[in-house]
Design an enzyme around this catalytic site. Structure first.
Site, PDB file in Angstrom:
ATOM      1  N   ARG A 116      -3.839 -10.695   3.824  1.00  0.00           N
ATOM      2  CA  ARG A 116      -4.409 -11.773   4.696  1.00  0.00           C
ATOM      3  C   ARG A 116      -3.532 -12.953   4.607  1.00  0.00           C
ATOM      4  O   ARG A 116      -3.235 -13.800   5.263  1.00  0.00           O
ATOM      5  CB  ARG A 116      -5.355 -12.277   3.118  1.00  0.00           C
ATOM      6  CG  ARG A 116      -6.588 -11.770   3.346  1.00  0.00           C
ATOM      7  CD  ARG A 116      -7.611 -12.402   1.845  1.00  0.00           C
ATOM      8  NE  ARG A 116      -8.743 -12.243   2.026  1.00  0.00           N
ATOM      9  CZ  ARG A 116      -9.337 -11.479   1.305  1.00  0.00           C
ATOM     10  NH1 ARG A 116      -8.425 -11.048   0.204  1.00  0.00           N
ATOM     11  NH2 ARG A 116     -10.779 -10.636   1.206  1.00  0.00           N
TER      12      ARG A 116
ATOM     13  N   LYS B 235      -1.064  -6.112  -8.251  1.00  0.00           N
ATOM     14  CA  LYS B 235      -1.268  -7.477  -7.243  1.00  0.00           C
ATOM     15  C   LYS B 235      -2.844  -7.835  -7.683  1.00  0.00           C
ATOM     16  O   LYS B 235      -2.474  -9.187  -7.538  1.00  0.00           O
ATOM     17  CB  LYS B 235      -0.895  -7.105  -6.024  1.00  0.00           C
ATOM     18  CG  LYS B 235      -1.898  -7.991  -4.850  1.00  0.00           C
ATOM     19  CD  LYS B 235      -0.665  -9.403  -4.757  1.00  0.00           C
ATOM     20  CE  LYS B 235      -1.755 -10.161  -3.549  1.00  0.00           C
ATOM     21  NZ  LYS B 235      -2.303 -10.201  -2.839  1.00  0.00           N
TER      22      LYS B 235
ATOM     23  N   HIS C 167       0.869  -1.307   0.289  1.00  0.00           N
ATOM     24  CA  HIS C 167      -0.142   0.243   0.153  1.00  0.00           C
ATOM     25  C   HIS C 167       0.661   1.222   0.281  1.00  0.00           C
ATOM     26  O   HIS C 167       0.632   2.339  -0.578  1.00  0.00           O
ATOM     27  CB  HIS C 167      -0.936  -0.572   1.180  1.00  0.00           C
ATOM     28  CG  HIS C 167      -1.953  -1.342   1.732  1.00  0.00           C
ATOM     29  ND1 HIS C 167      -1.800  -2.365   2.651  1.00  0.00           N
ATOM     30  CD2 HIS C 167      -3.091  -1.298   0.137  1.00  0.00           C
ATOM     31  CE1 HIS C 167      -2.622  -3.560   2.420  1.00  0.00           C
ATOM     32  NE2 HIS C 167      -3.387  -2.467   1.093  1.00  0.00           N
TER      33      HIS C 167
HETATM   34  P1  AMP Z   1      -6.521  -3.997  -0.817  1.00  0.00           P
HETATM   35  O1  AMP Z   1      -5.893  -2.761   0.701  1.00  0.00           O
HETATM   36  O2  AMP Z   1      -6.319  -5.297  -0.405  1.00  0.00           O
HETATM   37  O3  AMP Z   1      -7.781  -2.978  -0.846  1.00  0.00           O
HETATM   38  O4  AMP Z   1      -5.777  -3.299  -1.542  1.00  0.00           O
HETATM   39  C1  AMP Z   1      -5.191  -1.101  -1.816  1.00  0.00           C
HETATM   40  C2  AMP Z   1      -4.660  -1.121  -3.011  1.00  0.00           C
HETATM   41  O5  AMP Z   1      -2.745  -1.689  -3.135  1.00  0.00           O
HETATM   42  C3  AMP Z   1      -4.699  -2.541  -4.042  1.00  0.00           C
HETATM   43  O6  AMP Z   1      -4.675  -1.590  -5.468  1.00  0.00           O
HETATM   44  C4  AMP Z   1      -3.880  -3.494  -4.235  1.00  0.00           C
HETATM   45  O7  AMP Z   1      -3.934  -3.816  -5.677  1.00  0.00           O
HETATM   46  C5  AMP Z   1      -2.941  -2.828  -4.160  1.00  0.00           C
HETATM   47  N1  AMP Z   1      -1.570  -3.960  -3.581  1.00  0.00           N
HETATM   48  C6  AMP Z   1      -1.850  -4.578  -2.281  1.00  0.00           C
HETATM   49  N2  AMP Z   1      -1.030  -5.573  -1.931  1.00  0.00           N
HETATM   50  C7  AMP Z   1       0.420  -4.679  -3.093  1.00  0.00           C
HETATM   51  C8  AMP Z   1       1.192  -5.239  -3.150  1.00  0.00           C
HETATM   52  N3  AMP Z   1       2.037  -6.273  -2.863  1.00  0.00           N
HETATM   53  N4  AMP Z   1       1.825  -4.654  -3.842  1.00  0.00           N
HETATM   54  C9  AMP Z   1       1.420  -3.156  -4.613  1.00  0.00           C
HETATM   55  N5  AMP Z   1       0.384  -2.909  -4.494  1.00  0.00           N
HETATM   56  C10 AMP Z   1      -0.894  -4.070  -3.359  1.00  0.00           C
END
Ligand code: AMP
Length: 283
Positions: free
Chosen positions: A192, A154, A41
């Protein structure tokens, strides 16, 4: 210590907080998240700073993208730690609405994306997912009205879906994809990952290893379906329950039979124990 960013909890306080950003005609970049922030993030926040003077991070665990049997209730949450990380990353504003602020009584609209959202990848296993994401992302876009919106590679199918939706709806912003941030053993960072036991964590990098090896073989012109079949078998032998390992057109996510059909993305989803992991690489 860096200054804590302003936190907005209602649409009206968000509008008020955005006003000074707008007044100077300066650019705004939005980073939508569900919190439990990690270095992935924060890479999005860093890329946002490269594009825009002001960076808004939304934190909202969106109930409409979880099915009843999924992990909405137990999804990792840690607002205080998130705020501290965002202060260090110099985010300007945190948009953290309650579910009632986002979906007030009587809310009755849902966006149903097609195209990449119906590619028979994530949508096959989480049929409610992209409708929930598209609806909340559209709301975030109209609430914040950013010039740029940052999304991680991702969640590749999500990145393609949002890019298509912004184009189709003439949304006046640019969707920016940011490369996946990984642990040193290759495992893609994910909120996760916190669910993984020690032995599951040790196995988890298998997904990336198989993706990389498969991509290298496809690049050397080995037959795609044979490479994928062997990859699927290896994932199974390692103890995962595989949902899919597929080669798709990198932009449309349509099935692809040979390297001549266009740029290729390999995408995988598999369960280890109770935890479902996804990952992808370009060929
Ligand atoms: P989430 O909180 O999991 O919904 O993710 C929020 C944003 O962070 C989304 O655009 C994801 O694709 C991005 N994201 C999550 N994990 C990663 C990662 N390891 N590398 C880059 N972006 C990520």
């Amino acid at each position: 210590m860096a200054n804590r960013p302003t936190v907005a909890r209602t649409v009206s306080s968000l509008r008020r907080a955005l006003m000074p950003f707008r007044r100077g005609g300066e650019r705004i970049a939005l980073v939508p998240t569900m919190g439990a922030l990690h270095r992935g993030h924060l890479a999005l926040v860093e890329h946002a700073h490269r594009r825009a003077r002001h960076v808004v991070v939304s934190i909202f665990v969106n109930p409409t993208q979880f099915a009843p049997h999924e992990d909405f209730g137990s999804y990792p949450r840690g607002f205080a730690a998130d705020l501290k990380a965002l202060a260090a990353a110099k985010a300007d504003l945190v948009w953290a609405p309650s579910a009632a602020a986002m979906y007030p009584e009587g809310f009755a609209t849902r966006i149903e994306p097609q195209g990449a959202a119906k590619a028979a990848l994530e949508d096959k296993f989480r049929p409610h997912f992209f409708g929930g994401v598209a609806t909340v992302v559209t709301k975030l876009f109209t609430q914040v009205a950013p010039d740029f919106a940052m999304f991680g590679e991702k969640d590749y199918q999500q990145l393609r879906m949002v890019t298509q939706m912004a184009k189709d709806l003439d949304l006046p912003l640019e969707v920016i994809g940011v490369p996946t941030v990984r642990e040193s053993d290759g495992l893609a960072l994910s909120s996760r990952n916190a669910y993984l036991s020690e032995s599951e964590r040790a196995l988890a990098p298998t997904l990336y290893r198989v993706l990389k090896a498969s991509a290298a073989r496809i690049k050397k012109s080995e037959p795609i379906e044979m490479v994928l079949e062997q990859g699927r078998a290896e994932i199974g032998r390692a103890g995962f329950a595989l949902d899919y390992l597929e080669a798709r057109h990198a932009l449309t996510l349509a099935p692809i039979a040979s390297r001549k059909d266009g740029p290729i993305r390999l995408l995988i989803a598999a369960k280890i124990g109770k935890t479902r992991l996804i990952d992808n690489v370009g060929v």
